[in-house]
Design a protein around this motif. Structure first.
Motif, PDB file in Angstrom:
ATOM      1  N   LEU A 103       0.806  -1.228   0.000  1.00  0.00           N
ATOM      2  CA  LEU A 103       0.000   0.000   0.000  1.00  0.00           C
ATOM      3  C   LEU A 103       0.836   1.272   0.000  1.00  0.00           C
ATOM      4  CD1 LEU A 103      -2.760  -0.872   2.631  1.00  0.00           C
ATOM      5  CD2 LEU A 103      -2.890  -1.030   0.145  1.00  0.00           C
ATOM      6  N   TYR A 104       2.036   1.204   0.577  1.00  0.00           N
ATOM      7  CA  TYR A 104       2.850   2.404   0.767  1.00  0.00           C
ATOM      8  C   TYR A 104       4.285   2.170   0.303  1.00  0.00           C
ATOM      9  CZ  TYR A 104      -0.923   3.173   4.142  1.00  0.00           C
ATOM     10  OH  TYR A 104      -2.142   3.288   4.749  1.00  0.00           O
ATOM     11  N   GLU A 105       4.998   3.265   0.178  1.00  0.00           N
ATOM     12  CA  GLU A 105       6.430   3.205  -0.122  1.00  0.00           C
ATOM     13  C   GLU A 105       7.158   2.568   1.067  1.00  0.00           C
ATOM     14  OE1 GLU A 105       9.517   3.735  -2.650  1.00  0.00           O
ATOM     15  OE2 GLU A 105       7.480   4.405  -3.080  1.00  0.00           O
ATOM     16  N   PRO A 106       8.049   1.602   0.837  1.00  0.00           N
ATOM     17  CA  PRO A 106       8.796   1.004   1.949  1.00  0.00           C
ATOM     18  C   PRO A 106       9.614   2.060   2.696  1.00  0.00           C
ATOM     19  CG  PRO A 106       9.064  -0.300  -0.034  1.00  0.00           C
ATOM     20  CD  PRO A 106       8.358   0.955  -0.437  1.00  0.00           C
ATOM     21  N   LEU A 107       9.646   1.961   4.021  1.00  0.00           N
ATOM     22  CA  LEU A 107      10.378   2.914   4.855  1.00  0.00           C
ATOM     23  C   LEU A 107      11.851   2.538   4.997  1.00  0.00           C
ATOM     24  CD1 LEU A 107       7.712   3.376   7.650  1.00  0.00           C
ATOM     25  CD2 LEU A 107       8.232   4.939   5.770  1.00  0.00           C
ATOM     26  N   VAL A 108      12.152   1.256   4.885  1.00  0.00           N
ATOM     27  CA  VAL A 108      13.532   0.762   4.981  1.00  0.00           C
ATOM     28  C   VAL A 108      13.716  -0.343   3.943  1.00  0.00           C
ATOM     29  CG1 VAL A 108      13.689   1.276   7.451  1.00  0.00           C
ATOM     30  CG2 VAL A 108      13.007  -0.990   6.719  1.00  0.00           C
ATOM     31  N   PRO A 109      14.960  -0.602   3.535  1.00  0.00           N
ATOM     32  CA  PRO A 109      15.191  -1.736   2.629  1.00  0.00           C
ATOM     33  C   PRO A 109      14.928  -3.062   3.354  1.00  0.00           C
ATOM     34  CG  PRO A 109      17.140  -0.304   2.768  1.00  0.00           C
ATOM     35  CD  PRO A 109      16.154   0.174   3.788  1.00  0.00           C
ATOM     36  N   GLY A 110      14.377  -4.016   2.660  1.00  0.00           N
ATOM     37  CA  GLY A 110      14.057  -5.313   3.250  1.00  0.00           C
ATOM     38  C   GLY A 110      15.260  -6.032   3.829  1.00  0.00           C
ATOM     39  N   GLU A 111      16.436  -5.822   3.246  1.00  0.00           N
ATOM     40  CA  GLU A 111      17.638  -6.503   3.750  1.00  0.00           C
ATOM     41  C   GLU A 111      18.124  -5.932   5.071  1.00  0.00           C
ATOM     42  OE1 GLU A 111      18.673  -3.581   0.526  1.00  0.00           O
ATOM     43  OE2 GLU A 111      17.436  -5.363   0.555  1.00  0.00           O
TER      44      GLU A 111
END
Length: 161
Positions: free
Chosen positions: A122-130
């Motif tokens: 729904l939204y822009e990720p706040l941090v990288p998944g890694e």
């Protein structure tokens, strides 16, 4: 606090939230130094916008710590829809509603991107998944809680194992 030199890569950010509070603590990777509480709120609810504000106030993008969170908070950080969704996992694209595949498929297709509007993003990720790590003890407690809830309450109690 006895820290000779602060290096962000030696620390990780632990975020935990509940219906009543939001807590942020910096933990040393080798546990050589004391944990440092850096944020606490009893007013902020578990919502994407509130987590975004907290990360801005902590200057996360300047420090780029690893973030230790539970699965629900991982969804917030990666911009995923909460609740019972078709694609609840931030790692793969296994369908939660495909009951016939639940105990058959051992490996699902990996989630390769976090495009808004696709697969419950729904939204822009706040941090990288890694940058997200999961606390094993927290997960183990959650699994045990589910196990205990599923036990037959009417079964006789046995004293031998």
């Amino acid at each position: 606090m006895g820290v000779p030199q602060y290096r962000p890569e030696d620390w990780r950010l632990f975020i935990d939230s509940s219906k009543r509070s939001l807590k942020c603590v910096i933990l040393h990777n080798g546990n050589l130094y004391v944990s440092i509480p850096i944020g606490h709120s009893t007013k902020l609810k578990e919502e994407y916008e509130n987590i975004k504000i907290v990360l801005q106030k902590l200057k996360y993008h300047e420090y780029q710590w690893l973030i230790c969170v539970d699965l629900k908070m991982a969804n917030f950080l990666l911009g995923q829809q909460g609740g019972y969704t078709k694609y609840p996992c931030f790692i793969c694209l296994c369908e939660s509603r495909a009951r016939k595949d639940h105990w058959v498929n051992k490996v699902g297709p990996l989630r390769t991107d976090l495009t808004i509007g696709v697969a419950n993003i729904l939204y822009e990720p706040l941090v990288p998944g890694e940058k997200i790590i999961l606390p094993p003890f927290h997960i183990k407690l959650g699994l045990m809680k589910q196990f205990v809830k599923s036990l037959d309450k009417d079964a006789p109690v046995s004293s031998t194992f």
